[in-house]
Design an enzyme around this catalytic site. Structure first.
Site, PDB file in Angstrom:
ATOM      1  CB  CYS A 114       2.407  -3.724   1.861  1.00 15.12           C
ATOM      2  SG  CYS A 114       2.778  -2.124   2.276  1.00 15.12           S
ATOM      3  CG  HIS A 458       4.491  -3.975   5.751  1.00 12.99           C
ATOM      4  ND1 HIS A 458       4.518  -4.285   4.339  1.00 12.99           N
ATOM      5  CD2 HIS A 458       4.333  -5.450   6.133  1.00 12.99           C
ATOM      6  CE1 HIS A 458       4.324  -5.738   4.026  1.00 12.99           C
ATOM      7  NE2 HIS A 458       4.017  -6.107   5.187  1.00 12.99           N
TER       8      HIS A 458
END
Length: 524
Positions: A114, A458
Site C-alpha cells: 500500500c 496502512h
C-alpha cells in the site's frame, strides 16, 4: 528491445515465458511465478554456472530466443485472475467508456504494498511528469517502468496489478524487498511494510536523470532535468553564533525535494510546523570562542518549484520501546498555501506583485461564477414556467433579463488577466521554467498513514478530482467549484468529499496526512 521468447521447465512441464533483458531478473522471476505458481522467494532459476540472482547481469548470461531454463521450487497457489476480466478502452462502446472514465483506476495490493500504491497515485498529480516520461527517448529502468505503469493504468478500467513495477522498484531499492520478521518464533512472513515517505523520496531520486521539458512538452536535451525543474526547491541556510554576535555568519545553499513540518506538543497548524523546522538551534564549536557554543540556523527558500512536497514528520524514535512511534497530534493542513512567509527577502520581492494581484483576481473569478450560476438557475426557472400554446397570450420576461449585468465570455476575462499577470511576473522567474512564479499553491495530492507504528499500518492516496478532469469529454472546462477528491485505497477507488478533508488531520491512529503535494497556482 523486444522480449525474448524462452521456455521454463518445472515439474515435468515446459512453459513459454517472455524474457525482457532490459528489466532486472526479478521481473523474469515474477513472469515465471505467473505460469508456475512458484513464489520468487522460493524459486531457483538455473543458468550456466549457477543460479540466477536478482543482481545477475543479463549480458553475462547472454540468453537466446528458444532457450530453456530449469526452475526448482515448490509451487503455491497460482495468482488468481481478477473477478471480472480486464477490459481495455478500445473494446468498449461510448456508454461503457463514459462510465469507466468516471473513476480513475486503482492498484492491487500485492502484500504490504500500500505504501507504493499510495505514492504512485499521488505522483499522478504531476501531469508534466507523465509528459516527460512519454516524450523522452532514453530512460533508465525505474523511470521506464513508471512510464509503462502509468500507460497501462490509463488503458484499463479495473484494478491494475503492478507486478513488473514492484519487481523493478525492489531491484533498484533493495530495502523494499525486506521480509517481515515479526512472525512467531522468528518465522519469516511475506514482504515487510515500508514507509511511503521513503518511497516518495526514492522514486523522486530515481527520476533525477529524466530529461526536462519545455513549455510545449518537448524533451530538452542537454538542459536541466525534470526533477530539478518541477520538484526541486532551494534553501538558503544562515548560521549565526548566539554567544558571539561579532562572529561572521555562514551561508549555504541546499537543494531539497521536500520541506518538513515538525510536530511538537504545541503544533496545531502545518505552517507553524514548517516555520519551526526552518528555524532551529544547535551546538557546535565556535572558532572565535574556542569552545562549544549555541548557534541559530535560519532557513528560507530561495527557489520554489511548481510542485512543493511537504513531509509531516509523524514518526519519531522512542528509546523506551526501541523503535519509531507515530505522533498522533492533530495538525491542520491548508488546501491553499501561501509560501511567501518562508522564502528569502529577495524571492519575496519578486513574488509579491503577481501574488497580491492573483489573490484579487481569484476573488473576482469566484464572484463571476456565482453570477453565472444564479443566471443559469433563473433562466431554467423561467424556461420551465413559460406558457403552453393554449395560454400563449401571457407575456413573459426574456430570460436574459432575469439577472442584470451581462458578463462577457470567461475566456475574455482570462486573456486579460493573463496579460496583466505576465506583466507583473518577474522576468528571472519566468525564465526558470518549472519554478513557481506566484508563490501560491493548491493542494492536489495526499498520502495518509493509518495505525500507530511506522513499520505497520496502512497507506492511502488522495488526489484532487480536477487533476484528472482538466477538461470534460465534451470539451467544456471542469467545474472549478468541484473541490472533491478521489480516494485510492489500493484498488478501491471512491469519491472523497472536500468537507471530509478535516478528518485526516490526525489526532489518533486513524488516517493522518503524512505527505502532501502542492501545485503552484498558474497565471491563467
Amino acid at each position: 528491445m523486444a522480449p525474448l521468447q524462452v521456455h521454463v521447465k518445472h515439474a515435468g512441464k515446459t512453459l513459454d515465458v517472455d524474457l525482457e533483458t532490459s528489466l532486472p531478473p526479478a521481473a523474469f522471476k515474477d513472469a515465471i511465478y505467473q505460469v508456475t505458481g512458484v513464489p520468487p522467494e522460493r524459486m531457483k532459476v538455473m543458468i550456466k554456472g549457477g543460479v540466477l540472482k536478482d543482481d545477475t547481469d543479463w549480458k553475462k548470461v547472454a540468453p537466446k530466443a528458444g532457450q530453456t531454463f530449469m526452475v526448482i521450487g515448490a509451487a503455491g497457489e497460482l495468482p488468481k485472475p481478477p473477478e471480472k476480466p480486464i477490459v481495455f478502452l478500445e473494446d468498449m462502446d461510448e456508454s461503457e467508456i463514459a462510465e469507466a472514465l468516471s473513476l480513475p483506476v486503482g492498484l492491487k495490493n500485492l502484500g504490504n504494498t500500500c505504501y507504493m500504491n499510495a505514492t504512485v497515485q499521488a505522483m499522478r498529480a504531476i501531469p508534466e511528469l507523465q509528459t516527460a516520461l512519454s516524450t523522452s527517448p532514453h530512460l533508465d529502468v525505474l523511470p521506464r517502468a513508471l512510464r509503462d505503469l502509468y500507460g497501462d493504468m490509463s488503458r484499463t478500467t479495473e484494478g491494475y496489478i503492478p507486478n513488473t513495477f514492484l519487481s523493478v522498484l525492489r531491484q533498484i531499492v533493495p530495502q523494499f524487498g525486506e521480509v517481515d520478521r515479526s512472525g512467531k518464533n522468528g518465522i519469516l512472513g511475506g514482504f515487510a511494510q515500508q514507509d511511503a515517505e521513503e518511497c516518495w523520496t526514492q522514486l523522486a531520486n530515481g527520476l533525477k536523470e529524466v530529461p526536462g521539458i519545455d513549455a510545449t512538452g518537448n524533451t530538452v536535451t542537454g538542459g536541466r532535468r525534470f526533477v530539478d525543474q518541477f520538484m526541486m526547491a532551494e534553501i538558503r541556510r544562515e548560521l549565526k553564533c548566539d554567544e558571539a554576535p561579532e562572529e561572521p555568519s555562514t551561508v549555504t545553499i541546499e537543494k531539497v525535494l521536500k520541506i518538513e513540518c515538525n510536530i511538537s506538543a504545541t503544533t496545531n497548524y502545518m505552517h507553524t510546523g514548517i516555520k519551526d523546522a526552518l528555524n532551529s538551534q544547535l551546538d557546535k564549536n565556535s572558532p572565535s570562542l574556542g569552545r562549544q557554543a549555541v548557534y541559530s540556523q535560519t532557513s528560507r527558500l530561495s527557489r520554489l518549484p511548481s510542485y512543493l512536497t511537504v513531509h509531516m514528520v509523524r514518526f519519531a524514535w522512542r528509546r523506551d520501546i526501541g523503535k519509531k512511534a507515530k505522533i498522533m497530534r492533530k495538525v491542520k493542513f491548508a488546501s491553499e498555501f501561501d509560501a511567501l512567509e518562508i522564502v528569502t527577502d529577495e524571492l519575496k520581492s519578486k513574488l509579491t506583485p503577481v501574488s497580491s494581484r492573483l489573490k484579487s483576481i481569484e476573488k473576482e473569478r469566484a464572484e463571476r461564477r456565482k453570477v453565472r450560476k444564479r443566471t443559469k438557475v433563473a433562466q431554467e426557472a423561467s424556461s420551465s414556467s413559460r406558457p403552453t400554446e393554449e395560454s400563449a397570450d401571457v407575456e413573459m420576461a426574456p430570460a436574459s433579463e432575469v439577472v442584470p449585468g451581462d458578463l462577457e465570455e470567461e475566456s475574455i476575462y482570462r486573456a486579460r488577466e493573463l496579460q496583466e499577470l505576465e506583466g507583473l511576473a518577474d522576468a528571472d522567474l519566468k525564465n526558470d521554467f518549472g519554478c513557481s512564479v506566484t508563490g501560491l499553491y493548491d493542494l492536489v495530492a495526499i498520502v495518509t498513514h493509518k495505525g500507530a507504528d511506522a513499520d505497520a499500518g496502512h497507506y492511502i492516496g488522495f488526489v484532487k478530482k480536477s487533476v484528472f478532469h482538466a477538461k470534460s469529454g465534451d470539451g467544456r472546462a471542469f467545474d472549478e467549484d468541484d473541490e472533491d477528491w478521489y480516494k485510492f485505497d489500493d484498488d478501491k477507488v471512491s469519491v472523497f468529499p472536500k468537507e471530509k478533508l478535516g478528518t485526516i488531520d490526525g489526532g489518533g491512529e486513524d488516517a493522518s496526512a503524512y505527505v502532501l503535494l502542492y501545485r503552484s497556482k498558474p497565471l491563467a
